[in-house]
Design a protein around this motif. Sequence first.
Motif, PDB file in Angstrom:
ATOM      1  N   HIS A   1       0.811  -1.217   0.000  1.00 26.87           N
ATOM      2  CA  HIS A   1       0.000   0.000   0.000  1.00 26.87           C
ATOM      3  C   HIS A   1       0.848   1.272   0.000  1.00 26.87           C
ATOM      4  CE1 HIS A   1      -3.065  -2.934   0.768  1.00 26.87           C
ATOM      5  NE2 HIS A   1      -2.557  -3.235   1.924  1.00 26.87           N
ATOM      6  N   ALA A   2       1.914   1.228  -0.775  1.00 26.74           N
ATOM      7  CA  ALA A   2       2.782   2.401  -0.952  1.00 26.74           C
ATOM      8  C   ALA A   2       3.031   2.586  -2.447  1.00 26.74           C
ATOM      9  CB  ALA A   2       4.104   2.199  -0.206  1.00 26.74           C
ATOM     10  N   TYR A   3       3.745   3.657  -2.794  1.00 26.35           N
ATOM     11  CA  TYR A   3       4.110   3.906  -4.188  1.00 26.35           C
ATOM     12  C   TYR A   3       5.610   3.687  -4.348  1.00 26.35           C
ATOM     13  CZ  TYR A   3      -0.483   5.690  -5.356  1.00 26.35           C
ATOM     14  OH  TYR A   3      -1.829   5.781  -5.589  1.00 26.35           O
ATOM     15  N   HIS A   4       5.974   2.912  -5.379  1.00 29.20           N
ATOM     16  CA  HIS A   4       7.374   2.606  -5.636  1.00 29.20           C
ATOM     17  C   HIS A   4       7.724   2.983  -7.061  1.00 29.20           C
ATOM     18  CE1 HIS A   4       7.797   0.324  -1.872  1.00 29.20           C
ATOM     19  NE2 HIS A   4       6.593  -0.164  -2.139  1.00 29.20           N
ATOM     20  N   GLY A   5       9.013   3.276  -7.295  1.00 28.87           N
ATOM     21  CA  GLY A   5       9.476   3.638  -8.623  1.00 28.87           C
ATOM     22  C   GLY A   5       9.233   2.530  -9.624  1.00 28.87           C
ATOM     23  N   TYR A   6       8.804   2.935 -10.821  1.00 25.68           N
ATOM     24  CA  TYR A   6       8.563   1.998 -11.916  1.00 25.68           C
ATOM     25  C   TYR A   6       9.839   1.986 -12.758  1.00 25.68           C
ATOM     26  CZ  TYR A   6       5.551  -0.515 -15.276  1.00 25.68           C
ATOM     27  OH  TYR A   6       4.976  -1.460 -16.095  1.00 25.68           O
ATOM     28  N   THR A   7      10.579   0.912 -12.696  1.00 27.20           N
ATOM     29  CA  THR A   7      11.919   0.880 -13.269  1.00 27.20           C
ATOM     30  C   THR A   7      11.935   0.485 -14.744  1.00 27.20           C
ATOM     31  OG1 THR A   7      12.285  -1.448 -12.686  1.00 27.20           O
ATOM     32  CG2 THR A   7      12.795   0.207 -11.016  1.00 27.20           C
ATOM     33  N   GLY A   8      12.967   0.985 -15.450  1.00 25.52           N
ATOM     34  CA  GLY A   8      13.215   0.585 -16.820  1.00 25.52           C
ATOM     35  C   GLY A   8      12.154   0.961 -17.829  1.00 25.52           C
ATOM     36  N   GLN A   9      11.396   2.023 -17.555  1.00 24.60           N
ATOM     37  CA  GLN A   9      10.295   2.412 -18.441  1.00 24.60           C
ATOM     38  C   GLN A   9      10.666   3.600 -19.333  1.00 24.60           C
ATOM     39  OE1 GLN A   9       7.471   0.508 -18.660  1.00 24.60           O
ATOM     40  NE2 GLN A   9       8.697  -0.756 -17.256  1.00 24.60           N
ATOM     41  N   PRO A  10      10.292   3.557 -20.615  1.00 24.03           N
ATOM     42  CA  PRO A  10      10.561   4.692 -21.497  1.00 24.03           C
ATOM     43  C   PRO A  10       9.615   5.853 -21.213  1.00 24.03           C
ATOM     44  CG  PRO A  10       9.312   3.014 -22.674  1.00 24.03           C
ATOM     45  CD  PRO A  10       9.636   2.434 -21.326  1.00 24.03           C
ATOM     46  N   VAL A  11      10.174   7.032 -21.063  1.00 24.53           N
ATOM     47  CA  VAL A  11       9.392   8.238 -20.776  1.00 24.53           C
ATOM     48  C   VAL A  11       9.863   9.338 -21.727  1.00 24.53           C
ATOM     49  CG1 VAL A  11       8.774   9.966 -19.046  1.00 24.53           C
ATOM     50  CG2 VAL A  11       9.111   7.579 -18.359  1.00 24.53           C
ATOM     51  N   LYS A  12       8.927  10.047 -22.303  1.00 26.69           N
ATOM     52  CA  LYS A  12       9.261  11.113 -23.254  1.00 26.69           C
ATOM     53  C   LYS A  12       9.448  12.441 -22.532  1.00 26.69           C
ATOM     54  CE  LYS A  12       6.741   9.094 -27.159  1.00 26.69           C
ATOM     55  NZ  LYS A  12       5.621   9.283 -28.126  1.00 26.69           N
ATOM     56  N   LEU A  13      10.536  13.127 -22.881  1.00 26.90           N
ATOM     57  CA  LEU A  13      10.727  14.500 -22.446  1.00 26.90           C
ATOM     58  C   LEU A  13      10.175  15.387 -23.548  1.00 26.90           C
ATOM     59  CD1 LEU A  13      11.932  16.703 -20.587  1.00 26.90           C
ATOM     60  CD2 LEU A  13      14.036  16.514 -21.938  1.00 26.90           C
ATOM     61  N   GLN A  14       9.241  16.268 -23.181  1.00 25.99           N
ATOM     62  CA  GLN A  14       8.585  17.105 -24.183  1.00 25.99           C
ATOM     63  C   GLN A  14       8.720  18.589 -23.822  1.00 25.99           C
ATOM     64  OE1 GLN A  14       4.609  15.338 -24.056  1.00 25.99           O
ATOM     65  NE2 GLN A  14       5.142  14.003 -25.784  1.00 25.99           N
ATOM     66  N   PHE A  15       8.711  19.435 -24.885  1.00 23.10           N
ATOM     67  CA  PHE A  15       8.890  20.872 -24.688  1.00 23.10           C
ATOM     68  C   PHE A  15       7.835  21.655 -25.473  1.00 23.10           C
ATOM     69  CE2 PHE A  15      10.823  24.932 -26.115  1.00 23.10           C
ATOM     70  CZ  PHE A  15      10.980  25.529 -24.877  1.00 23.10           C
ATOM     71  N   ARG A  16       7.359  22.727 -24.860  1.00 17.66           N
ATOM     72  CA  ARG A  16       6.421  23.634 -25.521  1.00 17.66           C
ATOM     73  C   ARG A  16       6.931  25.060 -25.360  1.00 17.66           C
ATOM     74  NH1 ARG A  16       2.025  26.766 -23.817  1.00 17.66           N
ATOM     75  NH2 ARG A  16       1.913  25.824 -21.736  1.00 17.66           N
ATOM     76  N   LYS A  17       7.131  25.766 -26.475  1.00 21.76           N
ATOM     77  CA  LYS A  17       7.519  27.163 -26.407  1.00 21.76           C
ATOM     78  C   LYS A  17       6.436  27.975 -25.700  1.00 21.76           C
ATOM     79  CE  LYS A  17      10.287  27.212 -30.660  1.00 21.76           C
ATOM     80  NZ  LYS A  17      10.454  27.822 -32.000  1.00 21.76           N
ATOM     81  N   LYS A  18       6.844  29.051 -25.084  1.00 22.82           N
ATOM     82  CA  LYS A  18       5.903  29.915 -24.379  1.00 22.82           C
ATOM     83  C   LYS A  18       4.816  30.426 -25.312  1.00 22.82           C
ATOM     84  CE  LYS A  18       5.770  34.144 -21.577  1.00 22.82           C
ATOM     85  NZ  LYS A  18       6.589  35.252 -21.008  1.00 22.82           N
TER      86      LYS A  18
END
Length: 257
Positions: free
Chosen positions: A186-203
């Motif tokens: 009943h806790a939250y743990h890191g999800y390992t080895g997963q692909p995550v996208k870094l995204q950017f939006r101009k102002k």
Amino acid sequence: MRIRATVAAASGALVLSALAVPAAHAATADPVISKVTVNGGKDVVLGTTAPKTVTVSVTASHASGIESGWLLLWHGKDLDEGLDGVLTPNEDDATCKAASATTSTCSLTITIDPRADLTKNVQAGSWHILTGAEAKDGSSTYYDSYATARIQRLSKLTVNASPEPVKKGKTITVAGKLSRANWEDHAYHGYTGQPVKLQFRKKTSSTYTTVKTIRTNSTGTLKTTVKASVDGYWRYSFAGTSTTPAVTTAGDFVDVK
């Protein structure tokens, strides 16, 4: 009675009464089930503590009309061996709404408590839908597994882009963490080895663009660097898996001087 003894033991008197199917049918054709819905067709996502109530329904047709319908969810290899979870309706009887003289949709609710019903992380993913319907002439139809529904472990994702502000051409470090609910402690743990996208939006833009994809480390942590060019928002976006839903952070604004 056709319900397996294992399901009867797991889910109690409700299965024996409201979900029991007569072994003998009338001479007329059995009802035809055309649709089964769990949570409006959406995945059911549970965290570590809060119960969630979802609506389930079965749509069936028969020349004599539909008297009742039933539905429960079960998890495991099959009903005879390896059954490790059963989710039964809150009601003894479904509420059936006729669309015509021959077709009705019968609805129930199921409350899922992650502290009582989801005790193993392996329970995340596909659950079988046991369903059936009874016609007004007494004939019935029944499926051990008509379809499947997904129950997932809630995911969380953070982002922090720094320094703020930053000089143009200098390095921005974008950190974050992907975690998900653990139904065993009943806790939250890191999800390992997963692909995550870094995204950017101009102002000045309303659209995010993927800059790169990185993977979470052994603790679910994310960290990468980029060069500062213009003012804008940085965020992380995770596409999800069969056991864990997609999640995207809000944008973290960095002022570039």
